[in-house]
Motif scaffolding. Structure first.
Motif, PDB file in Angstrom:
ATOM      1  N   VAL A   1       1.100  -1.188   0.127  1.00 58.76           N
ATOM      2  CA  VAL A   1       0.172  -0.042  -0.075  1.00 58.76           C
ATOM      3  C   VAL A   1       0.824   1.151   0.074  1.00 58.76           C
ATOM      4  O   VAL A   1       2.013   1.481   0.472  1.00 58.76           O
ATOM      5  N   ASP A   2       0.252   2.326  -0.610  1.00 55.67           N
ATOM      6  CA  ASP A   2       1.041   3.575  -0.691  1.00 55.67           C
ATOM      7  C   ASP A   2       0.730   4.253   0.547  1.00 55.67           C
ATOM      8  O   ASP A   2       1.446   5.183   0.847  1.00 55.67           O
ATOM      9  N   ARG A   3      -0.355   4.101   1.052  1.00 55.14           N
ATOM     10  CA  ARG A   3      -1.006   5.062   2.128  1.00 55.14           C
ATOM     11  C   ARG A   3      -1.455   3.902   3.257  1.00 55.14           C
ATOM     12  O   ARG A   3      -2.436   3.195   2.776  1.00 55.14           O
TER      13      ARG A   3
ATOM     14  N   THR B   1      -7.464   3.380   6.792  1.00 58.79           N
ATOM     15  CA  THR B   1      -7.611   3.677   5.186  1.00 58.79           C
ATOM     16  C   THR B   1      -6.517   3.486   4.401  1.00 58.79           C
ATOM     17  O   THR B   1      -5.327   3.797   4.766  1.00 58.79           O
ATOM     18  N   LEU B   2      -6.557   2.356   3.493  1.00 57.31           N
ATOM     19  CA  LEU B   2      -5.406   2.306   2.606  1.00 57.31           C
ATOM     20  C   LEU B   2      -5.548   2.610   1.297  1.00 57.31           C
ATOM     21  O   LEU B   2      -6.715   2.743   0.678  1.00 57.31           O
ATOM     22  N   ALA B   3      -4.556   3.312   0.638  1.00 62.90           N
ATOM     23  CA  ALA B   3      -4.495   3.694  -0.820  1.00 62.90           C
ATOM     24  C   ALA B   3      -3.328   2.965  -1.609  1.00 62.90           C
ATOM     25  O   ALA B   3      -2.302   2.733  -1.007  1.00 62.90           O
ATOM     26  N   LEU B   4      -3.814   2.456  -2.584  1.00 62.08           N
ATOM     27  CA  LEU B   4      -2.893   1.681  -3.523  1.00 62.08           C
ATOM     28  C   LEU B   4      -2.989   2.258  -4.949  1.00 62.08           C
ATOM     29  O   LEU B   4      -3.970   2.521  -5.607  1.00 62.08           O
ATOM     30  N   TRP B   5      -1.501   2.710  -5.439  1.00 66.64           N
ATOM     31  CA  TRP B   5      -1.572   3.250  -6.843  1.00 66.64           C
ATOM     32  C   TRP B   5      -0.453   2.595  -7.329  1.00 66.64           C
ATOM     33  O   TRP B   5       0.652   2.309  -6.606  1.00 66.64           O
ATOM     34  N   SER B   6       0.099   2.764  -8.760  1.00 59.99           N
ATOM     35  CA  SER B   6       1.036   2.671  -9.269  1.00 59.99           C
ATOM     36  C   SER B   6       1.365   3.534 -10.441  1.00 59.99           C
ATOM     37  O   SER B   6       0.792   3.876 -11.026  1.00 59.99           O
TER      38      SER B   6
ATOM     39  N   GLY C   1      -9.666  11.952  -2.984  1.00 62.34           N
ATOM     40  CA  GLY C   1      -8.438  13.050  -3.009  1.00 62.34           C
ATOM     41  C   GLY C   1      -7.201  12.433  -2.453  1.00 62.34           C
ATOM     42  O   GLY C   1      -7.194  11.225  -2.165  1.00 62.34           O
ATOM     43  N   ASN C   2      -6.298  13.072  -2.041  1.00 61.33           N
ATOM     44  CA  ASN C   2      -4.924  12.950  -1.486  1.00 61.33           C
ATOM     45  C   ASN C   2      -5.501  12.481  -0.066  1.00 61.33           C
ATOM     46  O   ASN C   2      -6.125  12.904   0.672  1.00 61.33           O
ATOM     47  N   ILE C   3      -4.975  11.038   0.093  1.00 63.02           N
ATOM     48  CA  ILE C   3      -4.590  10.502   1.397  1.00 63.02           C
ATOM     49  C   ILE C   3      -3.367  10.962   2.102  1.00 63.02           C
ATOM     50  O   ILE C   3      -2.248  10.352   1.687  1.00 63.02           O
ATOM     51  N   GLU C   4      -3.598  11.651   3.181  1.00 64.65           N
ATOM     52  CA  GLU C   4      -2.113  12.163   3.645  1.00 64.65           C
ATOM     53  C   GLU C   4      -1.849  11.139   4.730  1.00 64.65           C
ATOM     54  O   GLU C   4      -2.450  10.638   5.664  1.00 64.65           O
ATOM     55  N   GLU C   5      -0.502  10.589   4.798  1.00 64.48           N
ATOM     56  CA  GLU C   5       0.072   9.951   5.704  1.00 64.48           C
ATOM     57  C   GLU C   5       1.436  10.579   5.821  1.00 64.48           C
ATOM     58  O   GLU C   5       2.020  11.144   4.909  1.00 64.48           O
ATOM     59  N   ASP C   6       1.853  10.723   7.189  1.00 66.58           N
ATOM     60  CA  ASP C   6       2.941  11.390   7.460  1.00 66.58           C
ATOM     61  C   ASP C   6       4.284  10.922   6.854  1.00 66.58           C
ATOM     62  O   ASP C   6       4.352   9.559   6.916  1.00 66.58           O
ATOM     63  N   PRO C   7       5.126  11.637   6.005  1.00 64.92           N
ATOM     64  CA  PRO C   7       6.237  11.147   5.140  1.00 64.92           C
ATOM     65  C   PRO C   7       7.076  10.323   6.263  1.00 64.92           C
ATOM     66  O   PRO C   7       7.817   9.280   5.647  1.00 64.92           O
TER      67      PRO C   7
END
Length: 168
Positions: free
Chosen positions: A11-13, A68-73, A28-34
């Motif tokens: 997962v990306d987020r 909340t999980l976000a997945l992209w490539s 929209g953007n799912i924010e996770e602390d970098p």
């Protein structure tokens, strides 16, 4: 074909919202602390036994928090069903790799084996009989995949749209 990644790599987020905390806005953007993303990807946190909350480290998954999980490539464009951005390789249809089947994405855990020698999730085989599916979905394309739930959805929509068009 079966390809497996650990959840923290796949997962990306990954945002954990405690009960009463505001949930991320979807669409929209799912924010996770970098810093948390870096630590998660380096496996310093989130090994299935700990998850980082927006406020602190919590112990494991539970049914009170919202995940909340976000997945992209950057390498697959699902809208055009193309593989792209590979250095030195022109974009090509994803179907070249997987045929006309839709992709099934599963999030699962492995059942305990009862043997301390084979409970290492990385080393042991991921056999269907040993898998607890947590969530599963399918990604398909109307022009490039056949079968699965995607096909059922496409057929239902064609039937509904055809019936609507005939009535007009």
């Amino acid at each position: 074909m079966h390809v497996a990644f650990t959840l923290h790599d796949a997962v990306d987020r990954l945002v954990v919202s405690r009960s009463g905390e505001a949930l991320p806005d979807l669409g929209g953007n799912i924010e996770e602390d970098p810093d948390i993303v870096r630590r998660r990807k380096k496996k310093k946190i989130f090994r299935g036994d700990s998850v980082t909350s927006s406020s602190s480290l919590s112990s494991g998954w539970n049914t009170e928090d919202t995940y909340t999980l976000a997945l992209w490539s950057a390498y697959i464009d699902f809208m055009s069903w193309r593989v792209l951005n590979l250095p030195g390789i022109r974009p090509f249809l994803l179907s070249v790799l997987i045929g006309n089947r839709p992709l099934t994405v599963s999030y699962y855990s492995l059942k305990k084996s009862g043997s301390p020698n084979i409970d290492n999730d990385i080393a042991r085989p991921h056999l269907r009989k040993d898998i607890n599916i947590l969530s599963q979905y399918e990604i398909g394309h109307v022009d490039h995949t056949i079968g699965g739930y995607t096909q059922k959805y496409i057929d239902i929509n064609k039937n509904q749209n055809g019936a609507t068009m005939k009535k007009s």
